[in-house]
Design a protein around this motif. Structure first.
Motif, mmCIF file in Angstrom:
data_model
loop_
_atom_site.group_PDB
_atom_site.id
_atom_site.type_symbol
_atom_site.label_atom_id
_atom_site.label_comp_id
_atom_site.label_asym_id
_atom_site.label_seq_id
_atom_site.Cartn_x
_atom_site.Cartn_y
_atom_site.Cartn_z
ATOM 1 N N GLU A 283 19.015 -3.207 -4.896
ATOM 2 C CA GLU A 283 19.972 -2.952 -5.982
ATOM 3 C C GLU A 283 19.653 -3.885 -7.153
ATOM 4 O O GLU A 283 19.364 -5.069 -6.944
ATOM 5 C CB GLU A 283 21.398 -3.259 -5.500
ATOM 6 N N LYS A 284 19.755 -3.372 -8.363
ATOM 7 C CA LYS A 284 19.464 -4.223 -9.535
ATOM 8 C C LYS A 284 20.466 -5.374 -9.652
ATOM 9 O O LYS A 284 20.159 -6.396 -10.273
ATOM 10 C CB LYS A 284 19.491 -3.385 -10.810
ATOM 11 N N SER A 285 21.629 -5.208 -9.042
ATOM 12 C CA SER A 285 22.653 -6.252 -9.165
ATOM 13 C C SER A 285 22.219 -7.570 -8.521
ATOM 14 O O SER A 285 22.815 -8.604 -8.790
ATOM 15 C CB SER A 285 23.971 -5.776 -8.549
ATOM 16 N N ILE A 286 21.143 -7.550 -7.704
ATOM 17 C CA ILE A 286 20.679 -8.841 -7.146
ATOM 18 C C ILE A 286 19.782 -9.582 -8.147
ATOM 19 O O ILE A 286 19.237 -10.634 -7.828
ATOM 20 C CB ILE A 286 19.963 -8.693 -5.784
ATOM 21 N N LEU A 287 19.616 -9.011 -9.349
ATOM 22 C CA LEU A 287 18.759 -9.635 -10.366
ATOM 23 C C LEU A 287 19.572 -9.960 -11.614
ATOM 24 O O LEU A 287 19.254 -9.500 -12.713
ATOM 25 C CB LEU A 287 17.619 -8.678 -10.733
ATOM 26 N N PRO A 288 20.649 -10.752 -11.485
ATOM 27 C CA PRO A 288 21.520 -10.954 -12.643
ATOM 28 C C PRO A 288 20.802 -11.584 -13.831
ATOM 29 O O PRO A 288 21.090 -11.237 -14.978
ATOM 30 C CB PRO A 288 22.627 -11.874 -12.105
ATOM 31 N N GLN A 289 19.828 -12.470 -13.596
ATOM 32 C CA GLN A 289 19.146 -13.120 -14.726
ATOM 33 C C GLN A 289 18.409 -12.103 -15.578
ATOM 34 O O GLN A 289 18.366 -12.208 -16.811
ATOM 35 C CB GLN A 289 18.153 -14.187 -14.218
ATOM 36 N N PHE B 281 10.042 -9.497 -8.509
ATOM 37 C CA PHE B 281 10.566 -8.135 -8.628
ATOM 38 C C PHE B 281 9.831 -7.376 -9.722
ATOM 39 O O PHE B 281 9.110 -7.958 -10.548
ATOM 40 C CB PHE B 281 12.081 -8.149 -8.926
ATOM 41 N N ALA B 282 10.045 -6.064 -9.695
ATOM 42 C CA ALA B 282 9.581 -5.208 -10.796
ATOM 43 C C ALA B 282 10.613 -4.109 -10.955
ATOM 44 O O ALA B 282 11.312 -3.745 -9.997
ATOM 45 C CB ALA B 282 8.219 -4.604 -10.476
ATOM 46 N N LEU B 283 10.741 -3.609 -12.171
ATOM 47 C CA LEU B 283 11.525 -2.398 -12.431
ATOM 48 C C LEU B 283 10.509 -1.309 -12.714
ATOM 49 O O LEU B 283 9.644 -1.476 -13.585
ATOM 50 C CB LEU B 283 12.457 -2.603 -13.630
ATOM 51 N N THR B 284 10.600 -0.215 -11.983
ATOM 52 C CA THR B 284 9.479 0.718 -12.006
ATOM 53 C C THR B 284 9.904 2.149 -11.722
ATOM 54 O O THR B 284 10.947 2.391 -11.111
ATOM 55 C CB THR B 284 8.436 0.267 -10.950
ATOM 56 N N TYR B 285 9.049 3.091 -12.159
ATOM 57 C CA TYR B 285 9.154 4.484 -11.704
ATOM 58 C C TYR B 285 8.158 4.749 -10.578
ATOM 59 O O TYR B 285 8.064 5.870 -10.095
ATOM 60 C CB TYR B 285 8.854 5.440 -12.870
ATOM 61 N N GLN B 286 7.381 3.735 -10.205
ATOM 62 C CA GLN B 286 6.307 3.905 -9.206
ATOM 63 C C GLN B 286 6.648 3.119 -7.943
ATOM 64 O O GLN B 286 5.864 2.284 -7.486
ATOM 65 C CB GLN B 286 4.971 3.398 -9.781
ATOM 66 N N GLU B 287 7.828 3.382 -7.379
ATOM 67 C CA GLU B 287 8.229 2.560 -6.235
ATOM 68 C C GLU B 287 7.259 2.700 -5.067
ATOM 69 O O GLU B 287 7.049 1.748 -4.314
ATOM 70 C CB GLU B 287 9.670 2.881 -5.810
ATOM 71 N N THR C 187 13.660 1.948 -10.735
ATOM 72 C CA THR C 187 13.997 1.401 -9.421
ATOM 73 C C THR C 187 13.585 -0.065 -9.385
ATOM 74 O O THR C 187 12.505 -0.411 -9.868
ATOM 75 C CB THR C 187 13.234 2.182 -8.329
ATOM 76 N N ALA C 188 14.457 -0.899 -8.828
ATOM 77 C CA ALA C 188 14.106 -2.317 -8.657
ATOM 78 C C ALA C 188 13.406 -2.486 -7.308
ATOM 79 O O ALA C 188 13.896 -1.998 -6.281
ATOM 80 C CB ALA C 188 15.365 -3.180 -8.711
ATOM 81 N N GLY D 258 10.300 -14.355 -10.387
ATOM 82 C CA GLY D 258 9.340 -13.870 -11.377
ATOM 83 C C GLY D 258 9.340 -12.354 -11.405
ATOM 84 O O GLY D 258 9.741 -11.704 -10.439
ATOM 85 N N GLU D 259 8.870 -11.803 -12.547
ATOM 86 C CA GLU D 259 8.822 -10.355 -12.707
ATOM 87 C C GLU D 259 7.377 -9.913 -12.914
ATOM 88 O O GLU D 259 6.644 -10.522 -13.698
ATOM 89 C CB GLU D 259 9.658 -9.930 -13.923
ATOM 90 N N ILE D 260 7.017 -8.858 -12.232
ATOM 91 C CA ILE D 260 5.739 -8.210 -12.518
ATOM 92 C C ILE D 260 6.018 -7.104 -13.514
ATOM 93 O O ILE D 260 6.889 -6.250 -13.277
ATOM 94 C CB ILE D 260 5.093 -7.688 -11.225
ATOM 95 N N CYS D 261 5.339 -7.128 -14.638
ATOM 96 C CA CYS D 261 5.628 -6.153 -15.694
ATOM 97 C C CYS D 261 4.340 -5.790 -16.435
ATOM 98 O O CYS D 261 3.284 -6.374 -16.203
ATOM 99 C CB CYS D 261 6.674 -6.716 -16.659
#
Ligand SMILES: CC(C)(COP(=O)(O)OP(=O)(O)OC[C@H]1O[C@@H](n2cnc3c(N)ncnc32)[C@H](O)[C@@H]1OP(=O)(O)O)[C@@H](O)C(=O)NCCC(=O)NCCS
Length: 161
Positions: free
Chosen positions: A125-131, A107-113, A149-150, A70-73
């Motif tokens: 690494e983002k490569s672990i999130l292929p979906q 996961f989340a993609l963020t500027y607030q790591e 940043t992932a 799941g993604e937090i967004c």
């Protein structure tokens, strides 16, 4: 300073306020803008933080992506309400829902790591999130030069604080 608020699932009549909160941050390049039609269609994914007068202090969505992922967004807390624990409470509400849905990887993609690592997420690494890359990232104007940043959490490792 402590502040009163409740975290609850979003209602359709929260959408315009959520849209305003997200647009304000999107204009600063902090997250993706979300169209009203998207917010109405994905309302079940959202939690909001509501203050006693009924105003929203923030919102956050949990979007299932794959069988166990799941993604937090769309996480935002109003500028003047930050650093009071509201962002963490919103994320915790999403993590609670992950448990109900049997989602173990978040996961989340963020500027607030820094915010996410405070809650037990690790930078990956983002490569672990292929979906995520197949479904969304390839449509992003920044792809493949993503500057977010992932961050990733296995729920079994979540902090309870
Ligand atoms: C990121 C955001 C949601 C944080 O909300 P918040 O309500 O201020 O966060 P909290 O008060 O719950 O903070 C929880 C912890 O993270 C820390 N923290 C908060 N923002 C942080 C940041 N940007 N960087 C590092 N640490 C941060 C807090 O100090 C607190 O630490 P503690 O464990 O010592 O108590 C908020 O700053 C925001 O809306 N930013 C703009 C939109 C955005 O970037 N959203 C993220 C998209 S993925």
């Amino acid at each position: 300073m402590t502040v009163e608020y409740v975290i609850r699932k979003a209602h359709l009549d929260d959408v315009k306020a959520m849209h305003g909160l997200l647009l304000h941050c999107a204009q600063k390049g902090l997250l993706l803008p979300r169209a009203l039609i998207y917010l109405y269609g994905h309302i079940r994914n959202f939690f909001v933080a509501e203050m006693p007068g009924g105003e929203l202090a923030g919102c956050c969505a949990l979007a299932p992506v794959w069988e166990d992922l799941g993604e937090i967004c769309s996480l935002v807390v109003r500028d003047d309400m930050r650093r009071r624990g509201i962002g963490r409470s919103l994320v915790q509400a999403c993590l609670g829902e992950c448990r109900e849905l049997h989602l173990q990887k978040i996961f989340a993609l963020t500027y607030q790591e820094g915010f996410f690592t405070r809650s037990g997420f690790e930078v990956v690494e983002k490569s672990i999130l292929p979906q995520k890359i197949w479904a969304d990232c390839v449509h992003c104007p920044k792809y493949p030069d993503c500057d977010e940043t992932a961050v990733f959490l296995h729920l079994g490792e979540a902090r309870t604080a």
